[in-house]
Design a protein around this motif. Structure first.
Motif, PDB file in Angstrom:
ATOM      1  N   MET A 106       0.845  -1.205   0.000  1.00 10.59           N
ATOM      2  CA  MET A 106       0.000   0.000   0.000  1.00 10.59           C
ATOM      3  C   MET A 106       0.879   1.253   0.000  1.00 10.59           C
ATOM      4  N   SER A 107       0.486   2.234  -0.803  1.00 12.21           N
ATOM      5  CA  SER A 107       1.310   3.442  -0.847  1.00 12.21           C
ATOM      6  C   SER A 107       1.133   4.248   0.442  1.00 12.21           C
ATOM      7  N   ARG A 108       2.181   4.967   0.787  1.00 19.58           N
ATOM      8  CA  ARG A 108       2.115   5.794   2.003  1.00 19.58           C
ATOM      9  C   ARG A 108       1.488   7.145   1.672  1.00 19.58           C
ATOM     10  N   LEU A 109       1.011   7.779   2.722  1.00 25.32           N
ATOM     11  CA  LEU A 109       0.470   9.124   2.566  1.00 25.32           C
ATOM     12  C   LEU A 109       1.453  10.105   3.191  1.00 25.32           C
ATOM     13  N   ILE A 110       1.876  11.092   2.405  1.00 25.25           N
ATOM     14  CA  ILE A 110       2.689  12.170   2.981  1.00 25.25           C
ATOM     15  C   ILE A 110       1.836  13.433   3.000  1.00 25.25           C
ATOM     16  N   VAL A 111       1.531  13.900   4.197  1.00 26.61           N
ATOM     17  CA  VAL A 111       0.745  15.126   4.324  1.00 26.61           C
ATOM     18  C   VAL A 111       1.697  16.284   4.541  1.00 26.61           C
ATOM     19  N   VAL A 112       1.476  17.376   3.826  1.00 24.04           N
ATOM     20  CA  VAL A 112       2.311  18.563   3.986  1.00 24.04           C
ATOM     21  C   VAL A 112       1.407  19.727   4.357  1.00 24.04           C
ATOM     22  N   SER A 113       1.697  20.376   5.484  1.00 21.92           N
ATOM     23  CA  SER A 113       0.935  21.577   5.840  1.00 21.92           C
ATOM     24  C   SER A 113       1.869  22.513   6.586  1.00 21.92           C
ATOM     25  N   ASN A 114       1.485  23.769   6.701  1.00 29.41           N
ATOM     26  CA  ASN A 114       2.366  24.735   7.353  1.00 29.41           C
ATOM     27  C   ASN A 114       2.728  24.282   8.756  1.00 29.41           C
TER      28      ASN A 114
ATOM     29  N   ASP B   6       4.632   6.876  -2.922  1.00 28.29           N
ATOM     30  CA  ASP B   6       3.941   7.750  -1.969  1.00 28.29           C
ATOM     31  C   ASP B   6       2.947   8.670  -2.670  1.00 28.29           C
ATOM     32  N   VAL B   7       1.837   8.897  -1.973  1.00 32.27           N
ATOM     33  CA  VAL B   7       0.895   9.920  -2.434  1.00 32.27           C
ATOM     34  C   VAL B   7       1.130  11.139  -1.545  1.00 32.27           C
ATOM     35  N   ILE B   8       1.285  12.295  -2.169  1.00 30.82           N
ATOM     36  CA  ILE B   8       1.590  13.512  -1.406  1.00 30.82           C
ATOM     37  C   ILE B   8       0.351  14.395  -1.400  1.00 30.82           C
ATOM     38  N   TRP B   9       0.008  14.884  -0.211  1.00 26.27           N
ATOM     39  CA  TRP B   9      -1.228  15.663  -0.063  1.00 26.27           C
ATOM     40  C   TRP B   9      -0.871  16.983   0.636  1.00 26.27           C
ATOM     41  N   VAL B  10      -0.908  18.057  -0.132  1.00 24.31           N
ATOM     42  CA  VAL B  10      -0.484  19.370   0.363  1.00 24.31           C
ATOM     43  C   VAL B  10      -1.716  20.174   0.796  1.00 24.31           C
ATOM     44  N   HIS B  11      -1.569  20.872   1.917  1.00 22.58           N
ATOM     45  CA  HIS B  11      -2.714  21.589   2.471  1.00 22.58           C
ATOM     46  C   HIS B  11      -2.531  23.093   2.536  1.00 22.58           C
ATOM     47  N   ASP B  12      -3.478  23.771   1.992  1.00 22.81           N
ATOM     48  CA  ASP B  12      -3.791  25.164   2.283  1.00 22.81           C
ATOM     49  C   ASP B  12      -2.899  26.213   1.631  1.00 22.81           C
TER      50      ASP B  12
ATOM     51  N   ARG C 136       9.881  20.500 -10.147  1.00 22.28           N
ATOM     52  CA  ARG C 136      11.165  20.998 -10.670  1.00 22.28           C
ATOM     53  C   ARG C 136      12.319  20.114 -10.228  1.00 22.28           C
ATOM     54  N   MET C 137      12.154  19.440  -9.094  1.00 23.41           N
ATOM     55  CA  MET C 137      13.205  18.541  -8.596  1.00 23.41           C
ATOM     56  C   MET C 137      13.005  17.124  -9.110  1.00 23.41           C
ATOM     57  N   GLY C 138      12.064  16.948 -10.016  1.00 21.68           N
ATOM     58  CA  GLY C 138      11.900  15.645 -10.676  1.00 21.68           C
ATOM     59  C   GLY C 138      10.896  14.712 -10.021  1.00 21.68           C
ATOM     60  N   VAL C 139      10.131  15.187  -9.049  1.00 23.42           N
ATOM     61  CA  VAL C 139       9.153  14.312  -8.380  1.00 23.42           C
ATOM     62  C   VAL C 139       7.973  14.053  -9.316  1.00 23.42           C
ATOM     63  N   THR C 140       7.669  12.764  -9.542  1.00 25.48           N
ATOM     64  CA  THR C 140       6.571  12.423 -10.454  1.00 25.48           C
ATOM     65  C   THR C 140       5.410  11.758  -9.703  1.00 25.48           C
ATOM     66  N   ASN C 141       5.503  11.697  -8.385  1.00 26.84           N
ATOM     67  CA  ASN C 141       4.428  11.080  -7.585  1.00 26.84           C
ATOM     68  C   ASN C 141       3.108  11.809  -7.798  1.00 26.84           C
ATOM     69  N   ARG C 142       2.033  11.134  -7.399  1.00 27.06           N
ATOM     70  CA  ARG C 142       0.749  11.826  -7.406  1.00 27.06           C
ATOM     71  C   ARG C 142       0.743  12.860  -6.287  1.00 27.06           C
ATOM     72  N   ILE C 143       0.333  14.072  -6.619  1.00 29.20           N
ATOM     73  CA  ILE C 143       0.281  15.137  -5.603  1.00 29.20           C
ATOM     74  C   ILE C 143      -1.090  15.796  -5.655  1.00 29.20           C
TER      75      ILE C 143
ATOM     76  N   TYR D 247      -0.505  20.158  -9.573  1.00 30.08           N
ATOM     77  CA  TYR D 247      -1.175  19.109  -8.796  1.00 30.08           C
ATOM     78  C   TYR D 247      -1.987  18.229  -9.736  1.00 30.08           C
ATOM     79  N   ASP D 248      -2.165  16.968  -9.347  1.00 31.76           N
ATOM     80  CA  ASP D 248      -3.024  16.070 -10.117  1.00 31.76           C
ATOM     81  C   ASP D 248      -4.487  16.302  -9.776  1.00 31.76           C
ATOM     82  N   LEU D 249      -4.717  16.704  -8.530  1.00 30.70           N
ATOM     83  CA  LEU D 249      -6.092  16.894  -8.056  1.00 30.70           C
ATOM     84  C   LEU D 249      -6.117  18.077  -7.094  1.00 30.70           C
ATOM     85  N   ILE D 250      -7.100  18.972  -7.291  1.00 28.95           N
ATOM     86  CA  ILE D 250      -7.258  20.117  -6.396  1.00 28.95           C
ATOM     87  C   ILE D 250      -8.622  20.007  -5.729  1.00 28.95           C
ATOM     88  N   GLY D 251      -8.654  20.116  -4.404  1.00 32.65           N
ATOM     89  CA  GLY D 251      -9.924  20.040  -3.687  1.00 32.65           C
ATOM     90  C   GLY D 251     -10.339  21.391  -3.132  1.00 32.65           C
ATOM     91  N   PHE D 252     -11.624  21.711  -3.330  1.00 31.46           N
ATOM     92  CA  PHE D 252     -12.197  22.920  -2.742  1.00 31.46           C
ATOM     93  C   PHE D 252     -13.299  22.520  -1.753  1.00 31.46           C
TER      94      PHE D 252
END
Ligand code: GDG
Length: 444
Positions: free
Chosen positions: A1-9, A131-137, A149-156, A186-191
């Motif tokens: 199973m892929s991991r979840l990386i959450v990024v927030s301030n 990894d799936v990367i999930w950026v917040h806010d 720009r650094m070559g990351v091709t993961n789903r974000i 981003y591959d997907l943007i949530g509102f």
């Protein structure tokens, strides 16, 4: 199973409910993410909340309440330009329709881009191929651009917790175009709401000649992304459980004992100008003025923990609130009673739950709000046999879902006053009927 990386301030795994809440844990984003992160294995990455004279890029890894966190300190200058600057003096006011409070300072934008780049560089070594990367806010809109720009091709994916404003507001921002272009990495943007998604699509199609295709796909800048609506919820079952805890019950009993024969109206908000605190107080004042017969039957408890107090607009708001509350209490207090109880500290989550349950009315009046979780928590904490009434601003994202609340326009003191009158005299039948429907939505 892929991991979840959450990024927030900020990285704030909330404490267990029976532990004392720390300062940093107040805020909707932290509360909402906790539930998701406990379910998936992965990492929560972001700022430590500390600053150093120069940026070190040193990662600090910890395991807290079942969640692995990775944090990095910010440089003093970055903190001013990125956090107090572009995030809280530019994007926050603008996205909440406060052009009058928006600072357009070039150095803020530079600091914002620099920190996003530094965050991406620091995170890079932690990323594994699946990894799936999930950026917040709003603090981190360009994060995917920097990672790409650094070559990351993961789903974000990206989720915006605050409103996306109307086109006319976005274009007041110098360099609005690169900001929106960065969203297309981003591959997907949530509102939070359809209104927000629609505003974003409007910008893309009219300002940069992009197009909207089937399946919520948007194309522009030679790239495509998917923009969809995911209204954020609360862990309602957990909140109901907390409401039943000994601590919550104790607070509940205490609140009832201290409001002798008075119905309690409650407000809980970070002290922020988007929350409509002044409008709420003026509405309450109008209610006291127009309903002399009910003055002795009601009190307002406003819990408002201090937030972003290094930003001038927040200091100004705080002084205005102090003055306003002094005026109203001066005019309507009795020797043994003050109509408004105002508290600037934060409480434990289980204590808040007890307060919500003891309140006959939840008064939520933001002038703009991405969602507003307090409205949902108030609903989840009610006694099903004797529930209170939610009064909710039409400008909260939550109003799109919680349609059985008494929906008001917070700019009208009369509407707030009338809704209070109606809520306080509402019989148990109507209260239960409205609450059943609200609770169904919150649980779902
Ligand atoms: C942003 C968006 C969106 C408040 N005081 C105390 C306390 N809180 C907790 C509440 C609630 C949270 O903080 C506030 O969440 P909101 O949603 O109401 O508002 P923001 O902080 O502005 O959140 C918002 C949210 O992100 C999620 O996407 O809904 O629109 O602006 O959970 O309970 N918690 C404790 N003590 C307090 O005194 N423990």
């Amino acid at each position: 199973m892929s991991r979840l990386i959450v990024v927030s301030n900020r990285v704030n795994p909330p404490p267990a409910p029976d532990q004392t809440d720390g300062e940093g844990s107040v805020g909707g984003l932290a509360m909402a993410l906790a539930a998701a992160l406990r379910e998936y294995s992965g990492v929560w990455f972001g700022w430590s909340g500390k600053t150093t004279p120069t940026f070190t890029g040193q990662l600090s890894m910890q395991r807290v309440n079942g969640v692995t966190t990775a944090t990095v300190d910010l440089e003093d200058g970055d903190y001013q330009e990125y956090y107090n600057g572009y995030a809280n003096k530019t994007l926050w006011p603008l996205f909440h329709y406060r052009v009058d409070l928006t600072a357009y300072d070039r150095s803020f934008g530079e600091g914002y881009d620099r920190v996003n780049k530094r965050f991406a560089e620091t995170l890079l070594p932690l990323i594994e191929p699946d990894d799936v990367i999930w950026v917040h806010d709003y603090h981190l809109i360009p994060m995917a651009r920097e990672l790409r720009r650094m070559g990351v091709t993961n789903r974000i994916g990206f989720f915006l917790h605050i409103p996306w404003p109307a086109h006319q507001l976005v274009v007041t921002l110098p360099r609005h175009r690169p900001l929106v272009e960065a969203m297309f990495d981003y591959d997907l943007i949530g509102f939070q709401t359809e209104e927000n998604r629609h505003a974003f699509e409007g910008y893309v199609t009219t300002e940069v000649g992009g197009s909207a295709g089937p399946g919520q796909i948007l194309s522009a800048f030679g790239k495509t992304t998917r923009a969809a609506v995911f209204p954020i919820g609360i862990d309602a079952a957990d909140f109901a459980r907390i409401t039943d805890s000994p601590r919550a019950r104790k607070v509940y009993d205490r609140m009832l004992a201290h409001s002798v024969f008075r119905k309690m109206v409650v407000g809980v908000d970070r002290l922020d100008y988007s929350k409509g605190l002044e409008e709420r107080l003026v509405g309450f004042e109008r209610f006291l003025h127009d309903n002399p017969d009910q003055r002795s039957q009601v009190m307002l408890l406003q819990i408002a923990p201090i937030s972003r107090d290094e930003v001038e607009a927040y200091q100004d708001l705080r002084s205005r609130l102090d003055g306003l509350i002094g005026r109203i209490n001066g005019a309507y207090a009795e020797m043994d009673f003050t109509p408004i109880r105002y508290v600037n500290r934060s409480y434990r989550r289980d204590e808040l739950a007890g307060v919500y349950r003891a309140a006959r009315v939840g008064l939520v009046t933001p002038l703009r709000d991405g969602m507003n979780l307090v409205a949902k928590e108030y609903v989840a904490a009610q006694d099903p046999n004797d529930p209170g009434v939610l009064i909710l601003s039409r400008f909260a994202g939550a109003a799109r879902q919680l349609t059985e609340a008494l929906i008001i326009n917070p700019n009208s003191p009369e509407e707030i006053s009338d809704a209070l009158s109606r809520a306080l005299s509402m019989g148990p039948g109507e209260r239960r009927q409205r609450w059943d429907s609200l609770n169904h939505t919150v649980q779902k």
